[in-house]
Design a protein around this motif. Sequence first.
Motif, PDB file in Angstrom:
ATOM      1  N   HIS A 116      59.155  -6.754  32.854  1.00 43.17           N
ATOM      2  CA  HIS A 116      58.620  -5.640  32.063  1.00 43.17           C
ATOM      3  C   HIS A 116      59.217  -5.585  30.668  1.00 43.17           C
ATOM      4  O   HIS A 116      58.606  -5.054  29.751  1.00 43.17           O
ATOM      5  CB  HIS A 116      58.872  -4.318  32.781  1.00 43.17           C
ATOM      6  N   ARG A 123      59.791  -8.846  42.723  1.00 44.47           N
ATOM      7  CA  ARG A 123      59.373  -7.537  43.256  1.00 44.47           C
ATOM      8  C   ARG A 123      58.343  -6.849  42.382  1.00 44.47           C
ATOM      9  O   ARG A 123      57.751  -5.851  42.785  1.00 44.47           O
ATOM     10  CB  ARG A 123      60.582  -6.650  43.443  1.00 44.47           C
ATOM     11  N   TYR A 124      58.144  -7.323  41.172  1.00 46.62           N
ATOM     12  CA  TYR A 124      57.154  -6.681  40.312  1.00 46.62           C
ATOM     13  C   TYR A 124      55.789  -7.306  40.439  1.00 46.62           C
ATOM     14  O   TYR A 124      54.847  -6.900  39.762  1.00 46.62           O
ATOM     15  CB  TYR A 124      57.624  -6.735  38.858  1.00 46.62           C
ATOM     16  N   LEU A 135      71.651 -13.446  55.810  1.00 44.93           N
ATOM     17  CA  LEU A 135      71.501 -12.574  54.642  1.00 44.93           C
ATOM     18  C   LEU A 135      72.759 -12.581  53.795  1.00 44.93           C
ATOM     19  O   LEU A 135      72.701 -12.594  52.558  1.00 44.93           O
ATOM     20  CB  LEU A 135      71.174 -11.151  55.103  1.00 44.93           C
ATOM     21  N   GLY A 168      72.778 -13.833  50.017  1.00 41.19           N
ATOM     22  CA  GLY A 168      73.210 -12.867  49.006  1.00 41.19           C
ATOM     23  C   GLY A 168      74.303 -13.451  48.140  1.00 41.19           C
ATOM     24  O   GLY A 168      74.250 -13.378  46.912  1.00 41.19           O
ATOM     25  N   PHE A 210      63.943   4.541  38.409  1.00 38.04           N
ATOM     26  CA  PHE A 210      64.536   3.301  37.892  1.00 38.04           C
ATOM     27  C   PHE A 210      64.783   2.318  39.032  1.00 38.04           C
ATOM     28  O   PHE A 210      64.521   1.124  38.911  1.00 38.04           O
ATOM     29  CB  PHE A 210      65.871   3.586  37.199  1.00 38.04           C
ATOM     30  N   ALA A 211      65.317   2.843  40.122  1.00 36.08           N
ATOM     31  CA  ALA A 211      65.654   1.974  41.249  1.00 36.08           C
ATOM     32  C   ALA A 211      64.407   1.299  41.799  1.00 36.08           C
ATOM     33  O   ALA A 211      64.416   0.132  42.147  1.00 36.08           O
ATOM     34  CB  ALA A 211      66.336   2.785  42.344  1.00 36.08           C
ATOM     35  N   GLU A 212      63.340   2.071  41.836  1.00 35.33           N
ATOM     36  CA  GLU A 212      62.120   1.570  42.454  1.00 35.33           C
ATOM     37  C   GLU A 212      61.367   0.603  41.542  1.00 35.33           C
ATOM     38  O   GLU A 212      60.938  -0.460  41.965  1.00 35.33           O
ATOM     39  CB  GLU A 212      61.221   2.752  42.789  1.00 35.33           C
ATOM     40  N   ARG A 213      61.223   0.979  40.300  1.00 41.51           N
ATOM     41  CA  ARG A 213      60.366   0.188  39.410  1.00 41.51           C
ATOM     42  C   ARG A 213      61.121  -0.590  38.344  1.00 41.51           C
ATOM     43  O   ARG A 213      60.495  -1.285  37.540  1.00 41.51           O
ATOM     44  CB  ARG A 213      59.400   1.109  38.674  1.00 41.51           C
ATOM     45  N   GLY A 214      62.409  -0.442  38.306  1.00 47.60           N
ATOM     46  CA  GLY A 214      63.163  -1.080  37.239  1.00 47.60           C
ATOM     47  C   GLY A 214      63.080  -0.256  35.965  1.00 47.60           C
ATOM     48  O   GLY A 214      62.144   0.520  35.781  1.00 47.60           O
ATOM     49  N   TYR A 215      64.048  -0.445  35.091  1.00 49.30           N
ATOM     50  CA  TYR A 215      64.101   0.366  33.884  1.00 49.30           C
ATOM     51  C   TYR A 215      62.847   0.240  33.032  1.00 49.30           C
ATOM     52  O   TYR A 215      62.177   1.217  32.741  1.00 49.30           O
ATOM     53  CB  TYR A 215      65.328  -0.013  33.061  1.00 49.30           C
ATOM     54  N   ARG A 227      71.874   1.012  42.975  1.00 51.17           N
ATOM     55  CA  ARG A 227      70.863  -0.025  42.765  1.00 51.17           C
ATOM     56  C   ARG A 227      70.565  -0.191  41.280  1.00 51.17           C
ATOM     57  O   ARG A 227      70.464  -1.300  40.776  1.00 51.17           O
ATOM     58  CB  ARG A 227      69.594   0.372  43.515  1.00 51.17           C
ATOM     59  N   ASN A 238      71.140  -3.590  39.270  1.00 54.39           N
ATOM     60  CA  ASN A 238      69.982  -4.345  38.776  1.00 54.39           C
ATOM     61  C   ASN A 238      69.630  -4.103  37.321  1.00 54.39           C
ATOM     62  O   ASN A 238      69.005  -4.963  36.690  1.00 54.39           O
ATOM     63  CB  ASN A 238      68.750  -4.035  39.632  1.00 54.39           C
ATOM     64  N   GLU A 239      69.969  -2.946  36.785  1.00 58.49           N
ATOM     65  CA  GLU A 239      69.423  -2.594  35.475  1.00 58.49           C
ATOM     66  C   GLU A 239      70.446  -2.470  34.361  1.00 58.49           C
ATOM     67  O   GLU A 239      70.080  -2.316  33.206  1.00 58.49           O
ATOM     68  CB  GLU A 239      68.633  -1.276  35.569  1.00 58.49           C
ATOM     69  N   ALA A 270      74.246  -7.666  47.377  1.00 57.92           N
ATOM     70  CA  ALA A 270      72.914  -8.082  47.814  1.00 57.92           C
ATOM     71  C   ALA A 270      72.312  -7.056  48.768  1.00 57.92           C
ATOM     72  O   ALA A 270      71.105  -6.844  48.796  1.00 57.92           O
ATOM     73  CB  ALA A 270      72.982  -9.445  48.485  1.00 57.92           C
ATOM     74  N   TRP A 275      68.194  -5.427  50.100  1.00 56.67           N
ATOM     75  CA  TRP A 275      67.579  -5.859  51.351  1.00 56.67           C
ATOM     76  C   TRP A 275      66.373  -4.999  51.696  1.00 56.67           C
ATOM     77  O   TRP A 275      66.290  -3.842  51.313  1.00 56.67           O
ATOM     78  CB  TRP A 275      68.579  -5.748  52.493  1.00 56.67           C
TER      79      TRP A 275
END
Lengths: 221, 221
Positions: free
Chosen positions: A37, A121-122, A166, A170, B31-36, B114, B118-119, B174, B178
């Motif tokens: 994104h 995941r996107y 896992l 990881g 944010f966690a779900e869709r990313g920043y 998360r 990730n972000e 990781a 999951w």
Amino acid sequence: MTTHTPRARLVHNIRVLRRADEVIGAAARVFAERGYHGTTTQAIADVLGMRQASLYYYFPSKEAALEEVCARGTDGFVEAAERVMREDMPPLKKLELLIASHLAQFETMPDYVRVFINERRYLPDASRKRVGRKSRRIERMIEEVIQAGIDSGSIRPGADAHLAMLAVLGMCNAVINWREVDRGRDTRRIAAIFAQLVANGLARNGSPPKHRGQPKSEPMP
Amino acid sequence: MTTHTPRARLVHNIRVLRRADEVIGAAARVFAERGYHGTTTQAIADVLGMRQASLYYYFPSKEAALEEVCARGTDGFVEAAERVMREDMPPLKKLELLIASHLAQFETMPDYVRVFINERRYLPDASRKRVGRKSRRIERMIEEVIQAGIDSGSIRPGADAHLAMLAVLGMCNAVINWREVDRGRDTRRIAAIFAQLVANGLARNGSPPKHRGQPKSEPMP
DNA sequence: ACGAATATAGAATCTAGATTCGATGTGTCT
DNA sequence: AGACACATCGAATCTAGATTCTATATTCGT
């Protein structure tokens, strides 16, 4: 399709594919760096020194480009892993090779792999499932090997093959996001250390004593 | 600030903070779900049943919200880890507790963690460094414990404390990504299994043997 | 050198999404 | 009751970025 001579068509197709590769490669690079994104088609075009609109000659949409990158990112994995699986050797050795071949991919196509790991995941549902099928194949292979180890007695009986798989994945996949400094330490060395860790752990009594002639000598230069 | 009575001010402030928490929490969730970059301020507002523009009453920019979320994501970690570090116990036991407390955060504030994991890379340089400082504190603690284990002899002398630390952290972090099914298995159990894996590995002879025999008889495949 | 297909450029479109601003409601204190 | 600060709304702005379309340039086989 071309209406030219077969050979001509072939030559052309090769060129087309080559350029297409460059384009996808550029996409992979930018996706890896900025995330899906966070990536603008402009940035991809910049890498190629090309007008942004021209990209659409090579892919129909940014999303499609992502799927392509992810797909290529997995292909390498799966092939490498399958090659290992075909060999005939004790499970723990196999696991070691699986780890090594997995990490080797990080050197061969770092951008693709990174995108696959961080950005898949996107993807829209359909393609995510498609890609997911391949990644699950890798998971299954690792889990199988661990299970084989349990069955054959080389791995602790109480072990949970799924969780262990896992954990291993990881650990390995984290490498792709390490700072340069850390990833810099040659992948082979990292793989060896990981394998050692997974097999015997950190505890002192975890590794077999040296005089036993085990091919388990210290890491190495 | 309010010019009212002290108590009134207090009551108000509490309410404000509470609402602000909800807002940041909603941001964390999305944010966690869709990313920043994949997150729209609209989506955050939807979670709260609020007009999108109203969000700016609580944070000055989307980026600031990200930093706040990341910061909260680390605070928990650091505190928990420091508490463990203060205890007096053998390094391997400490490592086990560090893993457990780390994973416990994943249950306590999964969204924040998360996002942090990730972000954080999308933060502007300044804040990324600020957040990075905290995460490096955790890294250092883990590495220290491993080094202490090496020094005290409970951990294999050849071990690379830094790489081992990265491996452990990679493995742990990781977990936050999951699939539900896998993370579902109670965090405590996962932590226990991870600790066991890190300490003794998967190999059968890896766990402390009842007596001194280490029959590493190669399993015949 | 010519023509067919390919590859890129250029301009235009179209929309979504971040941020700003002023208006309005709402509760709380005196 | 009146004033005040806080919380939310509604509308507007402003821009960046994806995608489309058409025109031009390039390449290759003949």
